[in-house]
Design an enzyme around this catalytic site. Structure first.
Site, PDB file in Angstrom:
ATOM      1  CB  ALA A 180      -0.843  -0.004   1.258  1.00 16.33           C
ATOM      2  N   GLY A 203      -7.100  -0.343 -10.585  1.00 17.17           N
ATOM      3  CA  GLY A 203      -7.663  -0.499  -9.254  1.00 17.17           C
ATOM      4  C   GLY A 203      -8.727   0.103  -9.162  1.00 17.17           C
ATOM      5  CG  ASP A 205     -13.470   4.763  -5.921  1.00 17.34           C
ATOM      6  OD1 ASP A 205     -13.233   4.991  -7.030  1.00 17.34           O
ATOM      7  OD2 ASP A 205     -14.430   4.583  -5.385  1.00 17.34           O
ATOM      8  N   GLY A 206      -9.364   3.582  -3.997  1.00 18.16           N
ATOM      9  CA  GLY A 206      -8.214   3.652  -3.108  1.00 18.16           C
ATOM     10  C   GLY A 206      -6.949   3.913  -3.953  1.00 18.16           C
ATOM     11  N   GLY A 516     -12.873   6.514   0.757  1.00 20.16           N
ATOM     12  CA  GLY A 516     -12.625   5.115   1.135  1.00 20.16           C
ATOM     13  C   GLY A 516     -11.428   5.064   2.163  1.00 20.16           C
TER      14      GLY A 516
HETATM   15  N1  LIG Z   1       0.352  -4.122  -3.595  1.00 17.37           N
HETATM   16  C1  LIG Z   1      -0.453  -3.649  -2.815  1.00 17.37           C
HETATM   17  N2  LIG Z   1      -0.728  -4.417  -1.383  1.00 17.37           N
HETATM   18  C2  LIG Z   1      -1.314  -4.174  -0.470  1.00 17.37           C
HETATM   19  N3  LIG Z   1      -2.380  -3.149  -0.687  1.00 17.37           N
HETATM   20  C3  LIG Z   1      -2.075  -2.347  -1.788  1.00 17.37           C
HETATM   21  C4  LIG Z   1      -1.414  -2.564  -2.871  1.00 17.37           C
HETATM   22  N4  LIG Z   1      -1.286  -1.518  -3.837  1.00 17.37           N
HETATM   23  C5  LIG Z   1      -2.273  -0.773  -3.455  1.00 17.37           C
HETATM   24  N5  LIG Z   1      -2.717  -1.156  -2.253  1.00 17.37           N
HETATM   25  C6  LIG Z   1      -3.769  -0.520  -1.237  1.00 17.37           C
HETATM   26  O1  LIG Z   1      -5.044  -1.197  -1.744  1.00 17.37           O
HETATM   27  C7  LIG Z   1      -6.235  -0.529  -1.225  1.00 17.37           C
HETATM   28  C8  LIG Z   1      -7.365  -0.734  -1.989  1.00 17.37           C
HETATM   29  O2  LIG Z   1      -7.068  -0.425  -3.270  1.00 17.37           O
HETATM   30  P1  LIG Z   1      -8.108  -0.314  -4.486  1.00 17.37           P
HETATM   31  O3  LIG Z   1      -8.559   1.147  -4.142  1.00 17.37           O
HETATM   32  O4  LIG Z   1      -7.478  -0.683  -5.758  1.00 17.37           O
HETATM   33  O5  LIG Z   1      -9.313  -1.381  -4.303  1.00 17.37           O
HETATM   34  P2  LIG Z   1     -10.704  -1.357  -3.367  1.00 17.37           P
HETATM   35  O6  LIG Z   1     -10.402  -0.912  -2.028  1.00 17.37           O
HETATM   36  O7  LIG Z   1     -11.154  -2.886  -3.568  1.00 17.37           O
HETATM   37  O8  LIG Z   1     -11.711  -0.656  -4.267  1.00 17.37           O
HETATM   38  P3  LIG Z   1     -12.570   0.888  -3.857  1.00 17.37           P
HETATM   39  O9  LIG Z   1     -11.396   1.652  -3.545  1.00 17.37           O
HETATM   40  O10 LIG Z   1     -13.056   0.927  -5.380  1.00 17.37           O
HETATM   41  O11 LIG Z   1     -13.363   0.255  -2.800  1.00 17.37           O
HETATM   42  C9  LIG Z   1      -5.781   0.984  -1.472  1.00 17.37           C
HETATM   43  O12 LIG Z   1      -5.711   2.018  -0.493  1.00 17.37           O
HETATM   44  C10 LIG Z   1      -4.348   0.808  -1.843  1.00 17.37           C
HETATM   45  O13 LIG Z   1      -3.562   1.835  -1.152  1.00 17.37           O
HETATM   46  C1  LIG Z   2     -30.441  -0.439   3.205  1.00 17.62           C
HETATM   47  C2  LIG Z   2     -30.255  -0.165   1.643  1.00 17.62           C
HETATM   48  C3  LIG Z   2     -29.528   1.080   1.498  1.00 17.62           C
HETATM   49  C4  LIG Z   2     -29.071   1.200  -0.117  1.00 17.62           C
HETATM   50  C5  LIG Z   2     -28.297   2.645   0.017  1.00 17.62           C
HETATM   51  C6  LIG Z   2     -27.090   2.807  -1.043  1.00 17.62           C
HETATM   52  C7  LIG Z   2     -26.518   4.048  -0.744  1.00 17.62           C
HETATM   53  C8  LIG Z   2     -25.250   3.804  -1.650  1.00 17.62           C
HETATM   54  C9  LIG Z   2     -24.442   4.951  -1.754  1.00 17.62           C
HETATM   55  C10 LIG Z   2     -23.015   4.799  -2.314  1.00 17.62           C
HETATM   56  C11 LIG Z   2     -22.181   5.874  -2.014  1.00 17.62           C
HETATM   57  C12 LIG Z   2     -21.070   5.732  -2.456  1.00 17.62           C
HETATM   58  C13 LIG Z   2     -20.015   6.756  -2.178  1.00 17.62           C
HETATM   59  C14 LIG Z   2     -18.471   6.590  -2.450  1.00 17.62           C
HETATM   60  C15 LIG Z   2     -17.692   6.504  -1.806  1.00 17.62           C
HETATM   61  C16 LIG Z   2     -16.095   5.980  -2.360  1.00 17.62           C
HETATM   62  O1  LIG Z   2     -15.396   7.198  -2.172  1.00 17.62           O
HETATM   63  C17 LIG Z   2     -15.800   5.264  -1.186  1.00 17.62           C
HETATM   64  C18 LIG Z   2     -14.283   4.458  -1.850  1.00 17.62           C
HETATM   65  O2  LIG Z   2     -14.604   3.474  -2.774  1.00 17.62           O
HETATM   66  N1  LIG Z   2     -16.519   4.129  -0.938  1.00 17.62           N
HETATM   67  C19 LIG Z   2     -16.890   3.593   0.374  1.00 17.62           C
HETATM   68  O3  LIG Z   2     -16.722   4.298   1.070  1.00 17.62           O
HETATM   69  C20 LIG Z   2     -17.914   2.445   0.527  1.00 17.62           C
HETATM   70  C21 LIG Z   2     -19.408   2.749   1.005  1.00 17.62           C
HETATM   71  C22 LIG Z   2     -20.312   1.938   0.550  1.00 17.62           C
HETATM   72  C23 LIG Z   2     -21.535   2.398   1.026  1.00 17.62           C
HETATM   73  C24 LIG Z   2     -22.684   1.431   0.922  1.00 17.62           C
END
Ligand SMILES: Nc1ncnc2c1ncn2[C@@H]1O[C@H](COP(=O)(O)OP(=O)(O)OP(=O)(O)O)[C@@H](O)[C@H]1O
Ligand SMILES: CCCCCCCCCCCCC/C=C/[C@@H](O)[C@H](CO)NC(=O)CCCCC
Ligand SMILES: [Ca+2]
Length: 555
Positions: A180, A203, A205-206, A516
């Site tokens: 990470a 990847g 959002d992270g 996130g």
């Molecule tokens: N090689 C690695 N090993 C472990 N963690 C990593 C590595 N590369 C990146 N990361 C971390 O993994 C975390 C999650 O990554 P990523 O955003 O790609 O997927 P996700 O969390 O499943 O998706 P989302 O953010 O869309 O919910 C990020 O915070 C990143 O910093």
């Molecule tokens: C009981 C039924 C309820 C249904 C409600 C659904 C509402 C969904 C709203 C979704 C909003 C997403 C906002 C995005 C945030 C991202 O920056 C962040 C990183 O990927 N994701 C989360 O934090 C992940 C957050 C996930 C939240 C569910």
């Protein structure tokens, strides 16, 4: 109406066994089936295709070896003797084709020519037109998170994206991250950015967050800007960022492209799209914490994230389980929100209009923002947001959300703030006050239906440039004194009970979910930086309503 641009080439070519009039102008490649007789033929309508030059991926000469022709996948197909002459003088154009739900595909058409020189002339003419497009990236720095989402990042890149980059002549330097923050730290200090035209992350959002942290930090240091000072005007990043979605939420990709499809994103990168985007800086006591482009959420979304981090092994389903758990837990939090309303802009969070490709609201407000920044600079008063404009709300909240963009994602296709804009220099501050579980469920469910999630008495939304939050337990004695006067005796005792850790009945404070990531502080100062970064995207495209009169097929 736009005039059809000057013709570069016009020939009679064949596509499969049919003759077409094929024309190339500076803006369009058009192929129209030859109609041998002017008499109307109901079973053979005239067929015309048109592709914008800006959406041609590449052109390739069809190679022939020992009586075989190369297929798209690189394999060889034996050709019949009758076809042989034609195949030797053929070229294939690869172009963007729009599919359902904002998806793009790479389509191709093979033209055969009557002679070799004509074929070469076509190939070189198309390549010349493509070479005039200066916005396309040639060298990209690619970071792949092999552990994001369903752990498919590497496979997605190798199977779906790399072949397209190769076909488009885009060279890449690929780094598969090993830990990470590997990508963030590499960008901050090591990466030779001058060698690249853009950075791509594979990847979720992270991973995107890592990239912007690396790039924005590096840009500030290179320009002598102090990232720890919340009042500094940040320098914009010159390198564009591409997102190949392979995460759990993929909210940033979804809200800027309209879908989370790796091929669509790769094609937006290849054609050199550009979408500016706002970035919020988050500070605590003049110390930089993080940048945010999508959601800053305290209360519900902070708690969902904290709980879901312990369930990472579950993959994307962790958010559903933690969401249900935190909904049932129904915690509320006390604190003070102060905000600076966005003035002089067009658009409100309750608008029916949405931020779409070429958004006029973003253009207008972005322009306004840069004009103001210039006049502030001339007056030498960069921190001119007068205290008089700040508004303060004290209360008990189930959720405090700031959405700098719609936050549309597959879970909620209209998003947390459906009318928010990608690049208008504002964030939508959504306050969900303490209410019953039933009412909170109504609010949550409206994120997934056509109903307005803000049209509820316990929800308010403000479009702001800056805001601060102070949880109740951090408030000064005088502020708490004020609170005590406002509350009845009964409420005071129940509050004392809640704040007392030994009771274990309810926590006094939540955490901030920052795109996130969990923030280490609860008292924060947030400021929107208008259009600080640029993505290889164009915003969500509106489906065409009227016939496009600039399309040669429509004339
Ligand atoms: N090689 C690695 N090993 C472990 N963690 C990593 C590595 N590369 C990146 N990361 C971390 O993994 C975390 C999650 O990554 P990523 O955003 O790609 O997927 P996700 O969390 O499943 O998706 P989302 O953010 O869309 O919910 C990020 O915070 C990143 O910093
Ligand atoms: C009981 C039924 C309820 C249904 C409600 C659904 C509402 C969904 C709203 C979704 C909003 C997403 C906002 C995005 C945030 C991202 O920056 C962040 C990183 O990927 N994701 C989360 O934090 C992940 C957050 C996930 C939240 C569910
Ligand atoms: Ca915005």
């Amino acid at each position: 109406m736009e005039r059809p641009s000057r013709l570069v080439l016009l020939s009679e070519l064949r596509v499969r066994n049919t003759t077409y009039d094929v024309s190339l102008s500076r803006s369009q490649l058009t192929w129209k089936r030859r109609v041998s007789s002017p008499v109307y033929h109901p079973f053979r309508p005239s067929v015309c295709h048109s592709v914008s030059v800006s959406e041609i991926i590449s052109v390739r000469e069809e190679e022939e070896e020992n009586g075989s022709r190369r297929r798209e996948d690189g394999s060889w197909k034996k050709i019949k003797e009758r076809e042989e002459k034609d195949c030797r003088q053929a070229f294939t154009v690869l172009y963007v084709e729009r599919c359902r739900q904002h998806r793009w595909r790479c389509a191709e058409v093979t033209f055969t020519c009557s002679d070799g020189p004509l074929c070469q002339h076509w190939i070189s003419s198309i390549r010349e037109q493509l070479a005039t497009i200066t916005s396309r990236p040639k060298h990209l720095l690619v970071y792949i998170n092999p552990y994001g989402g369903k752990r498919q990042g590497k496979r997605i890149y190798e199977q779906k994206v790399a072949p397209l980059f190769a076909q488009a002549g885009v060279s890449t330097h690929v780094i598969v991250t090993e830990y990470a923050n590997h990508a963030r730290d590499h960008l901050k200090t090591e990466a030779e950015l001058e060698k690249f035209d853009g950075v791509v992350c594979v990847g979720g959002d992270g991973m995107f967050s890592e990239i912007i942290h690396g790039l924005i930090w590096r840009t500030q240091i290179d320009n002598g800007v102090d990232p720890n000072c919340p009042d500094e005007t940040l320098s914009g990043c010159s390198l564009r960022i591409g997102i190949i979605p392979a995460g759990s939420t993929d909210c940033i990709c979804f809200a800027t492209v309209g879908t989370n499809d790796p091929v669509t994103s790769a094609l937006h990168i290849i054609v050199g799209d550009s979408q500016p985007m706002d970035v919020c800086s988050v500070h605590h006591n003049n110390t930089f914490l993080r940048y945010s482009v999508s959601l800053l959420g305290y209360g519900f979304y902070g708690d969902v994230l904290t709980d879901s981090e312990r369930k990472r092994w579950m993959g994307p389903a962790r958010y559903d389980l933690s969401g249900l758990k935190m909904f049932l837990t129904h915690h509320y939090y006390e604190g003070t929100v102060s905000y600076l309303p966005a003035r002089g802009i067009i658009g409100t969070p309750r608008d029916a209009a949405r931020c779409r490709s070429g958004c006029v609201v973003c253009q207008h407000n972005g322009q306004l923002h840069s004009e103001r920044a210039e006049s502030y600079e001339m007056d030498d008063m960069s921190n001119c947001e007068s205290d008089g404009e700040w508004r303060t709300i004290r209360g008990k909240f189930l959720a405090i959300n700031a959405a700098s963009m719609s936050c549309a994602c597959p879970r909620s296709p209209k998003g947390l703030s459906p009318a928010a804009h990608l690049a208008d220099g504002t964030t939508d501050l959504i306050l969900v006050r303490k209410c019953s579980r039933f009412d909170f469920l109504r609010h949550l469910l409206r994120h997934t239906s056509k109903d307005d999630q803000f049209d509820l008495t316990f929800v308010e939304v403000h479009r702001v440039r800056r805001f601060r939050f102070m949880p109740r337990h951090c408030q000064s004695d005088s502020e708490l004194e004020l609170d005590l006067q406002e509350n009845s005796k009964h409420q005071i005792f129940s509050q004392i009970c809640r704040d007392h850790p030994a009771c274990g009945c309810a926590p006094a404070y939540s955490s901030w979910n920052c795109d996130g990531e969990i923030l280490t502080h609860t008292a924060i100062d947030v400021r929107v930086h208008c259009q600080l970064i640029n993505l290889f995207a164009r915003g969500i495209e509106e489906p065409p309503v009227f016939e496009d009169l600039t399309n040669p097929c429509a004339i």
